[in-house]
Design an enzyme around this catalytic site. Sequence first.
Site, PDB file in Angstrom:
ATOM      1  N   LYS A   1      86.254  81.625  97.731  1.00 43.71           N
ATOM      2  CA  LYS A   1      87.196  81.998  98.792  1.00 43.71           C
ATOM      3  C   LYS A   1      88.493  82.566  98.192  1.00 43.71           C
ATOM      4  O   LYS A   1      89.070  83.505  98.745  1.00 43.71           O
ATOM      5  CB  LYS A   1      87.485  80.798  99.698  1.00 43.71           C
ATOM      6  CG  LYS A   1      86.256  80.332 100.491  1.00 43.71           C
ATOM      7  CD  LYS A   1      85.816  81.366 101.520  1.00 43.71           C
ATOM      8  CE  LYS A   1      84.664  80.888 102.395  1.00 43.71           C
ATOM      9  NZ  LYS A   1      84.268  81.875 103.404  1.00 43.71           N
TER      10      LYS A   1
ATOM     11  N   TYR B   1      83.024  76.721  96.583  1.00 38.03           N
ATOM     12  CA  TYR B   1      83.650  77.234  97.811  1.00 38.03           C
ATOM     13  C   TYR B   1      85.064  77.707  97.491  1.00 38.03           C
ATOM     14  O   TYR B   1      85.483  78.809  97.872  1.00 38.03           O
ATOM     15  CB  TYR B   1      83.677  76.120  98.860  1.00 38.03           C
ATOM     16  CG  TYR B   1      84.037  76.585 100.256  1.00 38.03           C
ATOM     17  CD1 TYR B   1      83.091  77.209 101.056  1.00 38.03           C
ATOM     18  CD2 TYR B   1      85.315  76.382 100.779  1.00 38.03           C
ATOM     19  CE1 TYR B   1      83.406  77.628 102.346  1.00 38.03           C
ATOM     20  CE2 TYR B   1      85.637  76.790 102.066  1.00 38.03           C
ATOM     21  CZ  TYR B   1      84.679  77.415 102.847  1.00 38.03           C
ATOM     22  OH  TYR B   1      84.989  77.825 104.123  1.00 38.03           O
TER      23      TYR B   1
ATOM     24  N   SER C   1      89.096  81.479 104.396  1.00 38.61           N
ATOM     25  CA  SER C   1      89.308  80.053 104.647  1.00 38.61           C
ATOM     26  C   SER C   1      90.722  79.706 104.201  1.00 38.61           C
ATOM     27  O   SER C   1      91.277  80.374 103.313  1.00 38.61           O
ATOM     28  CB  SER C   1      88.316  79.215 103.833  1.00 38.61           C
ATOM     29  OG  SER C   1      88.676  77.851 103.871  1.00 38.61           O
TER      30      SER C   1
HETATM   31  N1  NAD Z   1      83.924  75.941 110.157  1.00 41.33           N
HETATM   32  C1  NAD Z   1      84.975  75.792 109.388  1.00 41.33           C
HETATM   33  O1  NAD Z   1      85.631  74.726 109.386  1.00 41.33           O
HETATM   34  C2  NAD Z   1      85.430  76.934 108.527  1.00 41.33           C
HETATM   35  C3  NAD Z   1      86.717  76.886 107.960  1.00 41.33           C
HETATM   36  C4  NAD Z   1      87.129  77.934 107.163  1.00 41.33           C
HETATM   37  C5  NAD Z   1      86.306  79.013 106.945  1.00 41.33           C
HETATM   38  N2  NAD Z   1      85.065  79.038 107.498  1.00 41.33           N
HETATM   39  C6  NAD Z   1      84.219  80.195 107.210  1.00 41.33           C
HETATM   40  O2  NAD Z   1      83.707  80.732 108.408  1.00 41.33           O
HETATM   41  C7  NAD Z   1      82.547  81.502 108.108  1.00 41.33           C
HETATM   42  C8  NAD Z   1      81.502  81.281 109.178  1.00 41.33           C
HETATM   43  O3  NAD Z   1      81.074  79.933 109.132  1.00 41.33           O
HETATM   44  P1  NAD Z   1      81.011  79.011 110.427  1.00 41.33           P
HETATM   45  O4  NAD Z   1      82.045  77.993 110.297  1.00 41.33           O
HETATM   46  O5  NAD Z   1      80.984  79.835 111.642  1.00 41.33           O
HETATM   47  O6  NAD Z   1      79.618  78.278 110.146  1.00 41.33           O
HETATM   48  P2  NAD Z   1      78.227  78.288 110.925  1.00 41.33           P
HETATM   49  O7  NAD Z   1      77.334  77.515 110.026  1.00 41.33           O
HETATM   50  O8  NAD Z   1      78.403  77.836 112.321  1.00 41.33           O
HETATM   51  O9  NAD Z   1      77.763  79.802 110.957  1.00 41.33           O
HETATM   52  C9  NAD Z   1      77.416  80.494 109.800  1.00 41.33           C
HETATM   53  C10 NAD Z   1      76.412  81.557 110.141  1.00 41.33           C
HETATM   54  O10 NAD Z   1      76.188  82.330 108.943  1.00 41.33           O
HETATM   55  C11 NAD Z   1      74.798  82.455 108.726  1.00 41.33           C
HETATM   56  N3  NAD Z   1      74.573  82.593 107.293  1.00 41.33           N
HETATM   57  C12 NAD Z   1      74.695  81.655 106.332  1.00 41.33           C
HETATM   58  N4  NAD Z   1      74.382  82.172 105.133  1.00 41.33           N
HETATM   59  C13 NAD Z   1      74.061  83.463 105.349  1.00 41.33           C
HETATM   60  C14 NAD Z   1      73.645  84.513 104.503  1.00 41.33           C
HETATM   61  N5  NAD Z   1      73.475  84.322 103.193  1.00 41.33           N
HETATM   62  N6  NAD Z   1      73.422  85.726 105.039  1.00 41.33           N
HETATM   63  C15 NAD Z   1      73.565  85.933 106.375  1.00 41.33           C
HETATM   64  N7  NAD Z   1      73.934  84.962 107.228  1.00 41.33           N
HETATM   65  C16 NAD Z   1      74.177  83.746 106.719  1.00 41.33           C
HETATM   66  C17 NAD Z   1      74.186  81.193 109.305  1.00 41.33           C
HETATM   67  O11 NAD Z   1      72.802  81.363 109.605  1.00 41.33           O
HETATM   68  C18 NAD Z   1      75.053  80.985 110.546  1.00 41.33           C
HETATM   69  O12 NAD Z   1      74.537  81.688 111.656  1.00 41.33           O
HETATM   70  C19 NAD Z   1      82.136  81.117 106.689  1.00 41.33           C
HETATM   71  O13 NAD Z   1      82.475  82.161 105.793  1.00 41.33           O
HETATM   72  C20 NAD Z   1      82.974  79.894 106.412  1.00 41.33           C
HETATM   73  O14 NAD Z   1      83.246  79.718 105.038  1.00 41.33           O
HETATM   74  C21 NAD Z   1      84.606  78.037 108.288  1.00 41.33           C
END
Ligand code: NAD
Length: 273
Positions: free
Chosen positions: A154, A150, A137
Site C-alpha cells: 500500500k 499489506y 488504504s
Molecule cells: N475494508 C477495509 O477495511 C479496507 C480498508 C482500507 C483499504 N481497503 C482496500 O479496499 C480494496 C477493496 O477491498 P474491500 O474492502 O472492498 O474488500 P472485499 O473483499 O469486500 O472486496 C474485494 C473484491 O476484490 C476481488 N479481488 C480480490 N483479489 C482480486 C484479484 N486478484 N483480482 C481481481 N479481483 C480481486 C474480490 O473477489 C472482491 O470482490 C482493497 O484494495 C483493500 O485493500 C479496504
Amino acid sequence: MDLTGRAAIVTGGGHGIGRAMAEALAGRGANVVVADVHVPRAEKVAERVGGRAVECDVGDPDAIAHVVRVAEDAFGPVDVFVSNAGFSDDPAAGVALSPDAVRRIVDVNLLAHVWAARAVLPGMIDRGEGWLVQTISSAALITGPSGMGYTLSKHGALGFAEWVALNHRHQGIHVTCLCPNAVNTGMLGRNEDDEASDAADSGLLEMLGDVVEPELCAEMTLDAMETGRFLVLPHPRVGESFLRKATDYDAWLERTNARLRRMRGEVPVSHTS
Ligand SMILES: NC(=O)c1ccc[n+]([C@@H]2O[C@H](COP(=O)([O-])OP(=O)(O)OC[C@H]3O[C@@H](n4cnc5c(N)ncnc54)[C@H](O)[C@@H]3O)[C@@H](O)[C@H]2O)c1
C-alpha cells in the site's frame, strides 16, 4: 466531470468498495465494466448496474489488458479506471511471510495499479483527459496493525499514484487515491450475499475504531474526482495522524510501537497515553 456515456472499469467490482464504486459510477451515467476474480459476484453487480462483467486476476498484466480491450469494444475509450481489488495478509506472519506470498500481495495490491495505468494512460493522454482512481488504504499513510505485505504494497501504491499525478497532471490526468481505515466489506468479514454477516459481528471492530460503509467511500471518491482532489480520507483522524507522524517521526514510532504491543497483549493497557 460529466460521466454520462463514459467507459469506466472497476477492479474488484464484485464486492465491497468496488461494488459501491461501480454503482456510484453507473448512477452518474457511466458504462461500467466490473472486473473481478470472483465471476458470479461480478456478474451480479454488472447486471444491477447495466454493465459488463469480466473475469480478471489483477495480478496478471495480460488480464488487465484484456479487461481494457473488452471495455473499449463494448463502450469505447476508457476514461475512468478504478483500480480497487486488493487483499490483506496475516499480520502474525511478519517477515516470515513466504517469498511467494510477498510477491503475490505486491502483484495484486501494488503492481496492478501499474498495469492499469500502462493499459489506459497513453489513450487518456492522447484524448487530453482521464481519471485514475486507486483504492489504497490508511496503511499507506500511517503504518498500523496491518500485515507486512499489506503495508509495503500500500505504501508503494501511494508512491506510484504520486508519481503518475506529478508526471501527467499537466496532460489532463486526474489521480485520486482512496485511503480509508476500516470499511464494512469482505475484508472485515462481511459477505454481501449474507445479510447476517457484518463487521459489527467480527471481533475486529474494537481494534479498528470507526467502521464506515463502502457507499460513503464511493461518494467521497466521486466527489474528489469531480473537484480534482488527490486524497480521499473517509476517516478524518487518518489525516491528523499523518500530520503528527510527519511532524515528529520518532515520537510517532514510539507511540505506535507501544500501541501495537498493547493490542497484542504484550504490555498492560495504559489509559494515560
Ligand atoms: N475494508 C477495509 O477495511 C479496507 C480498508 C482500507 C483499504 N481497503 C482496500 O479496499 C480494496 C477493496 O477491498 P474491500 O474492502 O472492498 O474488500 P472485499 O473483499 O469486500 O472486496 C474485494 C473484491 O476484490 C476481488 N479481488 C480480490 N483479489 C482480486 C484479484 N486478484 N483480482 C481481481 N479481483 C480481486 C474480490 O473477489 C472482491 O470482490 C482493497 O484494495 C483493500 O485493500 C479496504
